[in-house]
Design an enzyme around this catalytic site. Structure first.
Site, PDB file in Angstrom:
ATOM      1  N   ASP A 140      -8.669  10.691   0.266  1.00 15.36           N
ATOM      2  CA  ASP A 140      -9.246   9.364   0.041  1.00 15.36           C
ATOM      3  C   ASP A 140     -10.482   9.474  -0.849  1.00 15.36           C
ATOM      4  OD1 ASP A 140     -10.160   6.576   0.650  1.00 15.36           O
ATOM      5  OD2 ASP A 140      -8.595   6.700   2.149  1.00 15.36           O
ATOM      6  N   HIS A 211     -14.347   3.387   1.279  1.00 14.36           N
ATOM      7  CA  HIS A 211     -12.936   3.381   1.690  1.00 14.36           C
ATOM      8  C   HIS A 211     -12.572   4.595   2.544  1.00 14.36           C
ATOM      9  CE1 HIS A 211      -8.514   3.564   0.999  1.00 14.36           C
ATOM     10  NE2 HIS A 211      -8.610   2.251   0.977  1.00 14.36           N
ATOM     11  N   SER A 542      -3.913   0.341   3.420  1.00 13.11           N
ATOM     12  CA  SER A 542      -4.841   1.472   3.533  1.00 13.11           C
ATOM     13  C   SER A 542      -5.397   1.593   4.933  1.00 13.11           C
ATOM     14  CB  SER A 542      -6.045   1.254   2.609  1.00 13.11           C
ATOM     15  OG  SER A 542      -5.824   1.800   1.350  1.00 13.11           O
TER      16      SER A 542
END
Ligand SMILES: *[C@@H]1O[C@H](CO)[C@@H](O)[C@H](O)[C@H]1NC(C)=O
Ligand SMILES: *[C@@H]1O[C@H](CO)[C@@H](O)[C@H](O)[C@H]1NC(C)=O
Ligand SMILES: *[C@@H]1O[C@H](CO)[C@@H](O)[C@H](O)[C@H]1NC(C)=O
Ligand SMILES: *[C@@H]1O[C@H](CO)[C@@H](O)[C@H](O)[C@H]1NC(C)=O
Ligand SMILES: *[C@@H]1O[C@H](CO)[C@@H](O)[C@H](O)[C@H]1NC(C)=O
Length: 761
Positions: A140, A211, A542
């Site tokens: 990620d 994220h 996600s």
């Protein structure tokens, strides 16, 4: 005069041709694992460099072109090469394939958002030891290691099998790892080959965007009491597998995630010793032999690693599901029963439902001021979408501004309104988002309303000289709405590359998820946001993916010897197809199809005790690829196995992959199809299961035998199922279920969704 011009044009085009042929680009070169020249070199790196040496000019250093040398996820390398050089390399018998590098994206509905974990889904997981002893590798944007979600007080020691590192870099060194965050690496070469100018972001495993911190903590964050986003969704935040260890592999940067970097991360993660790989990234679907994630994850699967991927956010368009290889668990998004109401009360008395998180006086519920509404539509679409700098101050000063969704990030619209002196914002969904309600944190009082409501509101604005409204914030409301439902953006099947496998596999929470957030970022992720938080909210597949990665770790911890296929089977056959009101899970206002939700919404508690599992051996996937028409060489490049499909198919004409769901395709004129399946008893040694079938419309289903009598644990029994089409001509789909029910426990159900499609040429 004329001839001069011609000459000029001629040289120019020649120049363009030359430049084109000499432009360097990144390619991933896959080699034969037993290449003819391999034995001439002492190690793989030397061998890989020899290919570059062959094709470049002799005065150049081949290592200056090499980005990565791969050993575990595949055999081969990534390098900067010209088209002419590739053409030369392609003639080598040791080269299996050469793929241009591809840029993938993280799968939030907007990248300027946050992640989190739903505190209302935590009960009952204690029996698995919270995933103790397992290692989840997260590919990620990196991690914010100081987040309270990664504190290691109650963590067991780092597993002995762990061989990874805690790589130093900008604002990151080995002291940032601990017993929770046991490893961190970063991969820049593919990224820098395309974007040599460095936008300010940490060149290290440290997360610049939020994220990766969000997804890592969703998978394995420790419990953090009193977590909230500005008072919203107060409660204990915890990952799905709070006892699992986390290893982060930073492959995504502000311009995306390059396959060459992803492959390097998978290569390292396989050697490091991860048990689960979590990839909340992807693009549009491509054939498996062109899909680096499919190739790398095949090797991972062979080593016993579960690979869990986001299905993508390109729904509700059909055939949009990505990361759809049969050995990957492909995860779509569902909603939670948690809402953040922020209604719009118009001066004409009408009320529109919206949702938002905005800190107002720290009180809930609370009301914003009555303000004049303004919608700058017509002609200048920039101001309709509220792009930064597009809003004239004299028109929006002190007003409540309508902004259509799309083009730029939702939080950025709030910034644009604030910068122009606006006092509040209403985000209005368009036909593309319909009633989707992904909530954001904003820099000013704001709410998001659906497409239907937006029409009402715009008509009201048109109907009067001085339209007025106010936003009323209702705090956090749990349990009042139907949930789960399928998130509208969640990518849908059927699989574009392989319709014979139903994808996505399951759905998991992916809307308004709260999880850990970098402590140097405001909750919007915008540099202009000076507020500081430990948690924020994000939406996307996600967010769904790491929920399942955590659940895979729980199952792995409870059942150490289960294969990735067995773990996926447990998750699929126990998934819920009804919502918390006992009615079918909805997709907008209709019951969800299997192309939207796969086998259903994950149920971690039941997945730990599935009764029966459908197991798959790595070689079965080879047979499967033959059966769907892949060529020997395509199969070689995916599986590194040199096989003859002709011989395989002769031996086993009726092969069907032992997948936990069933996709039946009736080609033109075909009336009958048979599938064989084999289930393994992982429950009580003496167990009897009976079959229950909900037949798809227009299809007769026959199962033999109808009863399976197990006498011991780990015993496998086969069954066959025939599908007989009663339809004449149609191109429609039909759906049903095949469920094995335990004779002594009606709630122990092993359910497989069935989808039938008729194809006419
Ligand atoms: C890591 O960085 C911290 C803070 O910059 C510093 O105090 C520490 O000595 C460093 N540790 C190592 C092992 O380099
Ligand atoms: C509002 O008025 C504008 C301009 O007259 C028109 O283009 C638009 O369609 C109207 N919108 C609605 C929702 O009635
Ligand atoms: C974030 O967490 C840290 C460490 O637990 C704590 O000291 C700090 O007060 C928290 N910040 C906020 C805004 O809650
Ligand atoms: C695959 O095997 C066949 C026969 O066993 C052999 O002739 C062929 O060269 C092999 N191909 C590769 C790429 O190894
Ligand atoms: C029946 O099966 C369910 C689902 O696996 C399980 O939760 C429950 O404990 C079982 N009941 C009995 C009596 O074994």
């Amino acid at each position: 005069m004329e001839s001069k011009f011609q000459l000029f044009f001629f040289t120019l085009s020649l120049l363009i041709l030359t430049i084109h042929a000499q432009t360097l680009a990144t390619y991933i070169v896959q080699l034969h694992p037993h290449g003819t020249t391999k034995s001439l070199f002492t190690n793989k790196l030397e061998w890989h460099l020899s290919f570059i040496q062959q094709t470049i000019s002799s005065d150049e250093d081949p290592s200056s072109r090499l980005l990565y040398s791969y050993r575990s996820a595949m055999d081969g390398f990534a390098a900067q090469l010209t088209e002419a050089e590739i053409e030369y390399l392609q003639t080598s018998p040791d080269v299996i394939s050469i793929r241009p590098d591809r840029n993938l994206q993280i799968q939030t509905t907007y990248s300027y958002k946050f992640l989190g974990l739903s505190p209302d889904r935590e009960n009952g997981w204690y029996q698995s030891g919270f995933g103790r002893g397992t290692i989840i590798g997260v590919l990620d944007t990196g991690v914010w290691p100081e987040s309270p979600s990664f504190i290691d007080h109650d963590m067991p020691p780092v597993p002995k099998k762990w061989k990874g590192i805690c790589q130093s870099g900008q604002a990151f060194n080995s002291s940032n790892c601990n017993k929770k965050l046991i490893g961190a690496r970063y991969f820049t070469k593919g990224h820098f080959a395309v974007s040599p100018t460095r936008i300010p972001e940490y060149i290290s495993p440290r997360d610049s965007s939020g994220h990766g911190t969000h997804t890592s903590s969703t998978a394995g964050g420790v419990p953090v009491p009193m977590a909230s986003v500005f008072g919203y969704a107060k409660g204990v935040a915890r990952g799905m597998a709070p006892g699992a260890h986390i290893a982060v592999y930073k492959v995504c940067w502000f311009n995306g995630c390059y396959n060459s970097d992803i492959m390097a991360a998978m290569d390292a993660a396989i050697r490091d010793g991860v048990d689960v790989l979590s990839l909340s990234l992807g693009g549009f679907p491509v054939p498996l032999y062109d899909d680096s994630i499919a190739v790398g994850s095949f090797r991972a699967m062979e080593k016993g690693i579960s690979v869990i991927c986001a299905a993508g956010n390109n729904g509700p368009m059909a055939m949009s599901v990505a990361n759809d290889a049969p050995w990957i668990a492909t995860i779509g998004a569902s909603t939670l029963d948690r809402k953040f109401p922020a209604i719009v009360r118009m001066a004409n008395g009408q009320v529109l439902y919206g949702e938002s998180m905005y800190p107002l006086n720290n009180k809930e519920p609370s009301k914003n001021k009555v303000l004049e509404l303004v919608y700058l539509s017509g002609g200048d679409s920039e101001s309709q979408f509220c792009l930064r700098g597009s809003l004239p101050k004299d028109k929006v000063q002190g007003k409540m501004v309508l902004c259509d969704r799309g083009v730029n990030g939702r939080s950025e619209k709030g910034l644009a309104v604030k910068e122009a002196g606006g006092a509040a914002m209403i985000l209005t969904n368009t036909e593309l988002n319909l009633e989707e309600d992904s909530v954001d944190v904003h820099l000013l009082p704001a709410t998001l309303i659906g497409f239907d409501e937006s029409i009402t509101l715009k008509a009201y604005i048109n109907s009067t000289k001085r339209p007025l409204a106010r936003i009323e914030f209702g705090g956090t409301v749990i349990g009042k709405s139907r949930a789960p439902t399928v998130a509208i953006f969640s990518a849908r099947g059927p699989s574009f590359t392989n319709p014979s496998i139903l994808k996505p596999d399951v759905i998991a929470p992916g809307v308004n998820i709260i999880a850990a957030w970098p402590q140097n970022l405001g909750p919007t992720g915008l540099p202009e946001d000076k507020r500081r938080v430990n948690f924020s909210v994000m939406s996307g597949t996600s967010m769904s993916c790491p929920h399942v990665s955590g659940i895979a770790a729980l199952i792995r911890s409870a059942h150490q010897n289960w294969s990735p296929a067995a773990i996926k089977s447990a998750i699929m056959t126990t998934a819920d197809i009804i919502d918390h009101t006992g009615k079918p899970i909805l997709d907008e206002d209709k019951p969800a199809t299997s192309f939207a939700m796969g086998a259903g919404n994950v149920n971690p508690h039941r997945a730990l005790n599935p009764g029966l599992i459908y197991d798959i051996k790595p070689y079965d996937y080879v047979n499967h690829l033959c059966s769907i028409g892949y060529t020997n060489s395509e199969i070689f490049s995916i599986t590194h196995r040199n096989i003859s499909c002709h011989a395989i198919m002769q031996k086993n004409r009726a092969f069907s992959l032992n997948y936990p769901s069933i996709s039946v395709i009736f080609e033109d004129g075909m009336r009958r199809k048979m599938f064989s399946r084999k289930v393994t008893n992982v429950g009580n040694p003496n167990s009897i299961y009976s079959v229950e079938v909900v037949a798809p419309q227009g299809v007769k289903v026959i199962v033999k035998p109808k009863k399976l009598v197990f006498k011991q644990e780990s015993q496998s029994l086969g069954y066959k199922v025939w599908f007989i089409s009663r339809k004449r001509v149609t191109t429609n789909y039909a759906e049903g279920y095949l469920t094995w029910i335990h004779s002594e426990n009606d709630s122990l159900r092993v359910r497989s969704p069935i989808v039938v499609s008729w194809k006419t040429k």
